[in-house]
Design an enzyme around this catalytic site. Structure first.
Site, PDB file in Angstrom:
ATOM      1  CG  HIS A   1      -1.933  -1.071   1.198  1.00  8.76           C
ATOM      2  ND1 HIS A   1      -1.984  -2.087   2.111  1.00  8.76           N
ATOM      3  CD2 HIS A   1      -2.948  -1.290   0.325  1.00  8.76           C
ATOM      4  CE1 HIS A   1      -2.994  -2.896   1.813  1.00  8.76           C
ATOM      5  NE2 HIS A   1      -3.589  -2.436   0.722  1.00  8.76           N
TER       6      HIS A   1
ATOM      7  CG  ASP B   1       1.764  -1.271   3.428  1.00  7.62           C
ATOM      8  OD1 ASP B   1       1.321  -1.134   4.583  1.00  7.62           O
ATOM      9  OD2 ASP B   1       1.183  -1.928   2.533  1.00  7.62           O
TER      10      ASP B   1
ATOM     11  CD  GLU C   1      -8.439 -11.058  -2.215  1.00  7.31           C
ATOM     12  OE1 GLU C   1      -7.675 -10.076  -2.279  1.00  7.31           O
ATOM     13  OE2 GLU C   1      -9.028 -11.396  -1.175  1.00  7.31           O
TER      14      GLU C   1
ATOM     15  CG  HIS D   1     -11.838  -9.742  -3.591  1.00 11.74           C
ATOM     16  ND1 HIS D   1     -11.092  -8.640  -3.913  1.00 11.74           N
ATOM     17  CD2 HIS D   1     -11.663  -9.923  -2.259  1.00 11.74           C
ATOM     18  CE1 HIS D   1     -10.497  -8.163  -2.826  1.00 11.74           C
ATOM     19  NE2 HIS D   1     -10.823  -8.934  -1.811  1.00 11.74           N
TER      20      HIS D   1
ATOM     21  CG  ASP E   1      -8.035 -11.891   2.869  1.00 17.28           C
ATOM     22  OD1 ASP E   1      -8.579 -12.019   1.754  1.00 17.28           O
ATOM     23  OD2 ASP E   1      -7.860 -10.782   3.395  1.00 17.28           O
TER      24      ASP E   1
ATOM     25  CG  ASP F   1      -4.733  -9.888   0.133  1.00 20.05           C
ATOM     26  OD1 ASP F   1      -4.167  -9.784   1.242  1.00 20.05           O
ATOM     27  OD2 ASP F   1      -5.569  -9.060  -0.284  1.00 20.05           O
TER      28      ASP F   1
HETATM   29  C1  XUL Z   1      -9.192  -6.095   0.388  1.00 23.09           C
HETATM   30  C2  XUL Z   1      -7.987  -6.469  -0.318  1.00 23.09           C
HETATM   31  C3  XUL Z   1      -6.867  -5.479  -0.277  1.00 23.09           C
HETATM   32  C4  XUL Z   1      -6.223  -5.262  -1.579  1.00 23.09           C
HETATM   33  C5  XUL Z   1      -5.102  -4.283  -1.616  1.00 23.09           C
HETATM   34  O1  XUL Z   1     -10.153  -7.056   0.401  1.00 23.09           O
HETATM   35  O2  XUL Z   1      -7.917  -7.547  -0.861  1.00 23.09           O
HETATM   36  O3  XUL Z   1      -5.894  -5.932   0.626  1.00 23.09           O
HETATM   37  O4  XUL Z   1      -5.706  -6.475  -2.039  1.00 23.09           O
HETATM   38  O5  XUL Z   1      -5.486  -3.009  -1.307  1.00 23.09           O
HETATM   39 MN    MN Z   2      -6.523  -8.428  -2.212  1.00 18.28          MN
END
Ligand code: XUL
Ligand code: MN
Length: 344
Positions: A49, A52, A210, A213, A250, A283
């Site tokens: 980020h 970070d 992801e 997601h 996650d 992640d």
């Molecule tokens: C949130 C997520 C974040 C992004 C990066 O769900 O996955 O960590 O990957 O901002």
């Molecule tokens: Mn993510």
């Protein structure tokens, strides 16, 4: 065979274990301590980020921000690591309460756009051309509070602003359907790629898929990846796992559904993911129950699962699979895959 893929994670993936219902349960490690762990765990690249890399960036001038990012690049060099991407953190500041690029307040929208330009400066200082955009609060809790047509226009305008600001930067949108919002505006790869296609530089807008997601959106992660691959847009991934439709868990890659994980590895390998410099990003979050000394196993376990599933995928007899498909004997194919996952 293994070794072809390079792996990354973000410093937030080593975590004190706080959740919305309880405080930290593990000691805080410094960024420098975390950096020292990457190679040991089998990782070559760091996801960031913006803050970070440059904490307290809102208090610094653009010049100071760039200098600090360059100093972090030096630290990465010393560990033999590279920066994979930078993601502007647009969900913690009071000015992002009602969304960042889609806030109803023009001054707040301008803050978000300015912060994104600084994130691009940080990416340049770190030596990466990739920005990940997780559009955390771009959506609604209340349907009538925002206009979805207007919000899409605002998102597009924010993308254009970034693409114009830096002619080299590439944007990878990370779709997510909900959490923290009830409904997010860019829930899937299709939405993200369509938005990018309307931008001033569609060739510089791609996606970060992801696993969790995609599952929350009711899609199969490997299909989201396949769609993005077909569009030439899969620029990074966030592998993890997710047990059904609940909060974003996650979990370690493959921890819930090994076959679903296998299919992600298989499609990435089949279409030479990595050949254009793409990195296998994780992640993942350690279970809150992990003690300090074993709080990185989720990272090494996820990487191990990827490589084990890669071995299985590469050991499959493609002629046999093609014959089963030609015969339309998908039950036989089902058994073949399941037996292979069980060790043959
Ligand atoms: C949130 C997520 C974040 C992004 C990066 O769900 O996955 O960590 O990957 O901002
Ligand atoms: Mn993510």
């Amino acid at each position: 065979m293994p070794g072809k893929f390079r792996f990354s994670f973000g410093p937030w993936n080593i975590h004190e274990g706080a959740d919305p219902f309880g405080p930290p349960v593990r000691e805080t490690l410094t960024f420098a301590e975390k950096l020292g762990m990457y190679k040991e765990l089998g990782f070559d690249a760091v996801q960031f980020h913006d803050d970070d890399a440059v904490p307290e960036m809102n208090e610094l001038t653009p010049q100071q921000i760039t200098q600090r990012a360059e100093a972090v690049r030096q630290q990465l060099d010393e560990h033999g690591l590279v920066a994979e991407f930078v993601a502007p953190r647009l969900w913690e500041d009071p000015r992002t309460i009602d969304g960042a690029y889609t806030s109803n307040d023009a001054a707040c929208r301008e803050y978000a756009r300015e912060r994104s330009r600084r994130a691009i400066d940080i990416a340049s200082g770190l030596g990466t051309d990739l920005i990940v955009l997780w559009l955390a609060r771009e959506g609604t809790y209340l349907r009538e509070a925002k206009d979805s047509k207007q919000s899409t226009d605002l998102l597009l305008s924010a993308l254009n602003d970034m693409l114009e600001y830096d002619s080299q930067i590439r944007l990878a949108i990370e779709p997510k359907p909900n959490e923290p919002m009830d409904q997010a505006y860019i829930p899937t790869a299709g939405h993200a790629i369509a938005l990018g296609s309307m931008s001033i530089a569609p060739e510089r807008v791609g996606v970060n898929i992801e696993s969790a997601h995609a599952i929350l959106a009711g899609a199969d992660p490997s299909d989201e990846m396949g769609f993005a691959l077909a569009c030439g847009k899969l620029w990074t991934v966030h592998l993890n796992d997710q047990n059904g439709l609940k909060f974003d868990e996650d979990k370690s890659f493959g921890a819930v559904d090994l076959r679903r994980a296998f299919n992600q590895v298989r499609i990435l390998d089949k279409y030479d993911y990595g050949n254009n410099g793409e990195i296998v990003g994780l992640d993942v979050k350690a279970l809150r129950t992990q003690k300090d000394e074993v709080a990185t196993k989720h990272l090494s376990n996820s990487r191990t699962m990827f490589l084990r599933l890669l071995e299985i995928s590469r050991s499959l007899d493609d002629d046999k699979i093609e014959a089963m498909i030609a015969d339309r004997d998908y039950e036989e194919l089902d058994l073949y895959i399941m037996e292979s996952l069980l060790g043959g």
